[in-house]
Motif scaffolding. Structure first.
Motif, PDB file in Angstrom:
ATOM      1  N   ASN A 124      57.289  23.993 -22.180  1.00  0.00           N
ATOM      2  CA  ASN A 124      57.121  24.100 -20.233  1.00  0.00           C
ATOM      3  C   ASN A 124      58.289  24.223 -20.514  1.00  0.00           C
ATOM      4  OD1 ASN A 124      56.796  23.676 -17.663  1.00  0.00           O
ATOM      5  ND2 ASN A 124      55.169  21.896 -17.690  1.00  0.00           N
ATOM      6  N   PRO A 125      58.793  25.323 -19.522  1.00  0.00           N
ATOM      7  CA  PRO A 125      58.220  26.028 -19.386  1.00  0.00           C
ATOM      8  C   PRO A 125      56.909  27.821 -20.569  1.00  0.00           C
ATOM      9  CG  PRO A 125      60.755  26.810 -19.385  1.00  0.00           C
ATOM     10  CD  PRO A 125      60.835  25.370 -19.088  1.00  0.00           C
ATOM     11  N   THR A 126      56.631  28.453 -19.852  1.00  0.00           N
ATOM     12  CA  THR A 126      56.363  29.127 -20.953  1.00  0.00           C
ATOM     13  C   THR A 126      55.376  30.234 -20.063  1.00  0.00           C
ATOM     14  OG1 THR A 126      55.338  29.677 -22.826  1.00  0.00           O
ATOM     15  CG2 THR A 126      53.786  28.060 -21.395  1.00  0.00           C
ATOM     16  N   TYR A 127      54.604  31.563 -20.503  1.00  0.00           N
ATOM     17  CA  TYR A 127      53.844  32.452 -20.248  1.00  0.00           C
ATOM     18  C   TYR A 127      52.789  31.901 -19.421  1.00  0.00           C
ATOM     19  CZ  TYR A 127      52.164  37.147 -19.875  1.00  0.00           C
ATOM     20  OH  TYR A 127      51.437  38.280 -19.280  1.00  0.00           O
ATOM     21  N   ALA A 325      66.274  36.964 -18.334  1.00  0.00           N
ATOM     22  CA  ALA A 325      67.638  36.352 -17.969  1.00  0.00           C
ATOM     23  C   ALA A 325      67.117  34.833 -17.380  1.00  0.00           C
ATOM     24  CB  ALA A 325      68.771  36.569 -17.502  1.00  0.00           C
ATOM     25  N   TRP A 326      67.343  33.688 -17.532  1.00  0.00           N
ATOM     26  CA  TRP A 326      66.264  32.812 -17.114  1.00  0.00           C
ATOM     27  C   TRP A 326      67.705  32.255 -16.554  1.00  0.00           C
ATOM     28  CZ3 TRP A 326      62.320  30.475 -15.627  1.00  0.00           C
ATOM     29  CH2 TRP A 326      61.963  29.669 -15.395  1.00  0.00           C
ATOM     30  N   ALA A 327      68.031  32.000 -15.552  1.00  0.00           N
ATOM     31  CA  ALA A 327      69.158  31.929 -13.769  1.00  0.00           C
ATOM     32  C   ALA A 327      68.807  30.128 -13.355  1.00  0.00           C
ATOM     33  CB  ALA A 327      68.867  32.704 -13.068  1.00  0.00           C
ATOM     34  N   PRO A 328      68.911  29.985 -13.514  1.00  0.00           N
ATOM     35  CA  PRO A 328      69.827  28.266 -12.493  1.00  0.00           C
ATOM     36  C   PRO A 328      69.527  28.581 -11.143  1.00  0.00           C
ATOM     37  CG  PRO A 328      70.854  28.334 -14.888  1.00  0.00           C
ATOM     38  CD  PRO A 328      70.444  29.413 -14.439  1.00  0.00           C
ATOM     39  N   PHE A 333      71.435  25.887  -3.033  1.00  0.00           N
ATOM     40  CA  PHE A 333      69.556  25.651  -2.801  1.00  0.00           C
ATOM     41  C   PHE A 333      68.945  25.563  -4.278  1.00  0.00           C
ATOM     42  CE2 PHE A 333      72.320  29.989  -1.855  1.00  0.00           C
ATOM     43  CZ  PHE A 333      71.997  30.014  -0.611  1.00  0.00           C
ATOM     44  N   ALA A 334      69.626  24.095  -4.790  1.00  0.00           N
ATOM     45  CA  ALA A 334      68.630  23.443  -5.864  1.00  0.00           C
ATOM     46  C   ALA A 334      67.994  23.090  -5.436  1.00  0.00           C
ATOM     47  CB  ALA A 334      69.742  22.818  -6.620  1.00  0.00           C
ATOM     48  N   GLU A 335      67.666  22.392  -4.262  1.00  0.00           N
ATOM     49  CA  GLU A 335      66.842  21.606  -3.362  1.00  0.00           C
ATOM     50  C   GLU A 335      66.139  22.410  -3.132  1.00  0.00           C
ATOM     51  OE1 GLU A 335      68.742  21.093   1.208  1.00  0.00           O
ATOM     52  OE2 GLU A 335      69.153  19.424  -0.102  1.00  0.00           O
ATOM     53  N   LEU A 336      65.319  23.520  -2.833  1.00  0.00           N
ATOM     54  CA  LEU A 336      64.308  24.373  -2.493  1.00  0.00           C
ATOM     55  C   LEU A 336      63.672  24.426  -3.099  1.00  0.00           C
ATOM     56  CD1 LEU A 336      66.474  27.200  -0.618  1.00  0.00           C
ATOM     57  CD2 LEU A 336      65.340  25.180   0.933  1.00  0.00           C
ATOM     58  N   GLY A 337      63.608  24.333  -4.150  1.00  0.00           N
ATOM     59  CA  GLY A 337      63.033  24.879  -5.498  1.00  0.00           C
ATOM     60  C   GLY A 337      62.969  26.285  -5.432  1.00  0.00           C
ATOM     61  N   SER A 338      62.243  26.635  -6.821  1.00  0.00           N
ATOM     62  CA  SER A 338      62.488  28.381  -7.300  1.00  0.00           C
ATOM     63  C   SER A 338      61.403  28.746  -6.136  1.00  0.00           C
ATOM     64  CB  SER A 338      61.776  28.591  -8.713  1.00  0.00           C
ATOM     65  OG  SER A 338      60.573  28.295  -8.742  1.00  0.00           O
ATOM     66  N   LEU A 339      60.050  28.628  -5.872  1.00  0.00           N
ATOM     67  CA  LEU A 339      59.249  29.191  -4.859  1.00  0.00           C
ATOM     68  C   LEU A 339      59.907  29.775  -3.790  1.00  0.00           C
ATOM     69  CD1 LEU A 339      56.882  31.095  -4.087  1.00  0.00           C
ATOM     70  CD2 LEU A 339      56.123  28.946  -4.057  1.00  0.00           C
ATOM     71  N   PHE A 359      56.128  29.212 -14.326  1.00  0.00           N
ATOM     72  CA  PHE A 359      56.087  29.179 -15.712  1.00  0.00           C
ATOM     73  C   PHE A 359      55.672  27.626 -15.940  1.00  0.00           C
ATOM     74  CE2 PHE A 359      58.716  32.897 -14.505  1.00  0.00           C
ATOM     75  CZ  PHE A 359      57.760  33.346 -15.085  1.00  0.00           C
ATOM     76  N   GLY A 360      55.766  26.561 -15.427  1.00  0.00           N
ATOM     77  CA  GLY A 360      55.439  25.472 -15.472  1.00  0.00           C
ATOM     78  C   GLY A 360      56.538  24.778 -14.772  1.00  0.00           C
ATOM     79  N   GLU A 361      55.787  23.309 -14.401  1.00  0.00           N
ATOM     80  CA  GLU A 361      56.757  22.921 -13.816  1.00  0.00           C
ATOM     81  C   GLU A 361      58.318  22.558 -13.962  1.00  0.00           C
ATOM     82  OE1 GLU A 361      56.127  18.163 -13.723  1.00  0.00           O
ATOM     83  OE2 GLU A 361      54.029  18.634 -15.243  1.00  0.00           O
ATOM     84  N   TYR A 362      58.283  22.336 -15.492  1.00  0.00           N
ATOM     85  CA  TYR A 362      59.988  22.241 -15.648  1.00  0.00           C
ATOM     86  C   TYR A 362      60.877  22.887 -15.279  1.00  0.00           C
ATOM     87  CZ  TYR A 362      57.744  18.109 -16.817  1.00  0.00           C
ATOM     88  OH  TYR A 362      57.390  16.737 -17.296  1.00  0.00           O
ATOM     89  N   GLY A 363      59.491  24.345 -14.463  1.00  0.00           N
ATOM     90  CA  GLY A 363      61.358  25.814 -14.714  1.00  0.00           C
ATOM     91  C   GLY A 363      61.077  25.590 -13.104  1.00  0.00           C
ATOM     92  N   ASP A 364      61.422  24.634 -11.692  1.00  0.00           N
ATOM     93  CA  ASP A 364      61.779  24.666 -11.151  1.00  0.00           C
ATOM     94  C   ASP A 364      63.118  25.017 -10.566  1.00  0.00           C
ATOM     95  OD1 ASP A 364      59.864  25.330  -8.219  1.00  0.00           O
ATOM     96  OD2 ASP A 364      59.773  23.256  -7.861  1.00  0.00           O
ATOM     97  N   GLN A 365      64.064  24.632 -11.173  1.00  0.00           N
ATOM     98  CA  GLN A 365      65.025  24.592 -10.858  1.00  0.00           C
ATOM     99  C   GLN A 365      65.615  26.490 -11.307  1.00  0.00           C
ATOM    100  OE1 GLN A 365      66.609  22.579  -8.536  1.00  0.00           O
ATOM    101  NE2 GLN A 365      64.636  22.434  -8.332  1.00  0.00           N
ATOM    102  N   TYR A 366      64.749  27.259 -11.585  1.00  0.00           N
ATOM    103  CA  TYR A 366      65.083  28.493 -12.442  1.00  0.00           C
ATOM    104  C   TYR A 366      64.621  29.397 -11.878  1.00  0.00           C
ATOM    105  CZ  TYR A 366      67.065  25.599 -16.063  1.00  0.00           C
ATOM    106  OH  TYR A 366      68.185  24.970 -16.741  1.00  0.00           O
ATOM    107  N   VAL A 367      65.174  30.568 -11.546  1.00  0.00           N
ATOM    108  CA  VAL A 367      64.135  31.592 -11.120  1.00  0.00           C
ATOM    109  C   VAL A 367      64.070  33.330 -12.714  1.00  0.00           C
ATOM    110  CG1 VAL A 367      64.222  31.571  -9.203  1.00  0.00           C
ATOM    111  CG2 VAL A 367      66.228  32.802 -10.190  1.00  0.00           C
ATOM    112  N   ARG A 368      63.664  33.247 -13.570  1.00  0.00           N
ATOM    113  CA  ARG A 368      63.631  34.312 -14.259  1.00  0.00           C
ATOM    114  C   ARG A 368      63.910  35.845 -13.621  1.00  0.00           C
ATOM    115  NH1 ARG A 368      58.416  36.982 -16.527  1.00  0.00           N
ATOM    116  NH2 ARG A 368      58.732  37.664 -15.052  1.00  0.00           N
TER     117      ARG A 368
END
Length: 404
Positions: A124-127, A325-328, A333-339, A359-368
């Motif tokens: 987590n995160p994963t496909y 690329a897996w980008a922080p 804007f971190a407090e917004l979350g990825s969505l 891709f999972g809750e632990y991916g919420d501070q990133y975007v792909r």
């Protein structure tokens, strides 16, 4: 009659469906969307593969039902690929099954081996199919770290000791979608040794085996002695040969697991259209020049993205493999979350990305970010992002940077 169906209740709303309407609305309003969100290869399928399809489809005998396991020639070609690329010997009759892409293979393997309440260890995160294939099959998912390091190995031992019932399987995904992490042979050896001792199956997703950079090819877990006793590995022709819509993939490895998958598939499908399987066979048996060409294009796009986005004020770690690329998320804007950040990015810049939380809750501070636009378009996206970040002082501390 109004109650939601049992399996549907177990599935959350698909995160990317929150993004698609925003993209559609912007396009309808005339906005030029630069879509770096979906990992949908834009490179054309090599011509010799298309030509083989056209040649084969002219034979009406190929229009009949095909084989669920894959035609013999295709399975032999995949076994030969593993021998050349990884030094792994496979019996095409008992250790190879052709799938309708690796996603279908994972989902049907989950159906084949999972009983209600079975525990599966998933990064987590994963496909998403790595988790939801088992959730739809009645299993229980326990999250693991995504990075293949010592913390993963400690977490693996802790998860096995504290899961009731004991996990039946561990999912590996390297090179990883979305994080682009790559595993070493030393890592694989420790995982295989542990899982053999604990009698836990390994299901490995190797869809990005040929999309690697800087001359460092990824490994297969099946290279490890003893891995064949407990492992099935899934590959795909979607990225390697730019064939995403053709839906051709493979499961290879342990005979018992392959037999279980083949039996489930025999009830569900007749395999891909025979001319597609023949063309896929030609691809696997051909030379690697088209793979090398695609790899070069993706590496060039990667370099342009890392450089231009960095100068725009968004520093992106350099991926060693995959087309992502897996980008922080930028700090302001971190407090917004990825969505919410992904929604904002479309509205303000016309650049679409994939929210990490998908891709999972632990991916919420990133975007792909996917390398599915040409270099000019990537630089265009960087210019829009620079302008956006430079004018975002009301949302956080932003330092104006040099032009992208």
């Amino acid at each position: 009659m109004s109650e939601e169906f049992h399996r549907i209740r177990r599935l959350p709303p698909y995160v990317f469906e929150h993004i698609n309407p925003i993209k559609a609305k912007a396009r309808a309003e005339g906005v030029d969307i630069i879509d770096l969100g979906m990992g949908n290869p834009d490179l054309p399928t090599p011509q010799h593969i298309v030509d083989k399809l056209k040649e084969t489809v002219k034979d009406p005998r190929t229009h009949r039902y095909s084989s669920s396991r894959g035609i013999p020639g295709l399975r032999k070609a995949q076994a030969s690929y593993y021998g050349r690329r990884f030094g792994v010997k496979l019996d095409p009759n008992t250790q190879v099954v052709a799938t309708l892409g690796s996603k279908e293979g994972f989902a049907n393997m989950a159906q084949a081996i999972t009983a209600p309440g079975d525990v599966v260890l998933v990064p987590n995160p994963t496909y998403p199919i790595h988790s939801f294939g088992f959730i739809m099959s009645g299993g229980v998912v326990r999250s693991m770290p995504a990075d293949p390091n010592e913390d993963f190995l400690r977490s693996l031992d802790r998860a096995v000791r504290h899961s009731i019932p004991k996990p039946i399987a561990l999912i590996l995904n390297y090179p990883a979608n979305p994080t682009a992490y790559v595993a070493s042979l030393d890592f694989y050896k420790e995982v295989v040794d542990y899982c053999r001792k604990q009698e836990i199956f390994i299901l490995s997703d190797l869809a990005y085996s040929e999309i690697y950079f800087d001359g460092d090819p990824p490994h297969s877990v099946l290279e490890i002695p003893g891995a064949m006793d407990i492992t099935v590995e899934f590959t795909s022709m979607s990225k390697t040969f730019s064939m995403p819509g053709w839906r051709v993939g493979f499961a290879v490895g342990n005979e018992r697991l392959i037999a279980a998958l083949a039996r489930v598939k025999s009830y569900l499908d007749y395999g891909a259209f025979t001319p597609i399987q023949v063309a896929a066979t030609a691809a696997l048996n051909g030379d690697d020049s088209c793979i090398e060409e695609a790899r070069t294009i993706y590496q060039s796009r990667r370099d342009v993205m890392v450089e231009s986005f960095g100068r725009a004020g968004w520093n992106i770690p350099v991926p060693a493999a995959t087309m992502f690329a897996w980008a922080p998320i930028p700090d302001q804007f971190a407090e917004l979350g990825s969505l919410e950040f992904a929604k904002l990015l479309i509205r303000e810049t016309g650049v679409a990305v994939a929210p990490g939380v998908g891709f999972g809750e632990y991916g919420d501070q990133y975007v792909r970010l996917a390398f599915v636009e040409n270099e000019q378009r990537i630089r265009q996206a960087a210019r829009a992002i620079r302008k956006f970040l430079g004018g975002a002082s009301g949302k956080g501390n932003v330092v104006p940077l040099a032009s992208a």
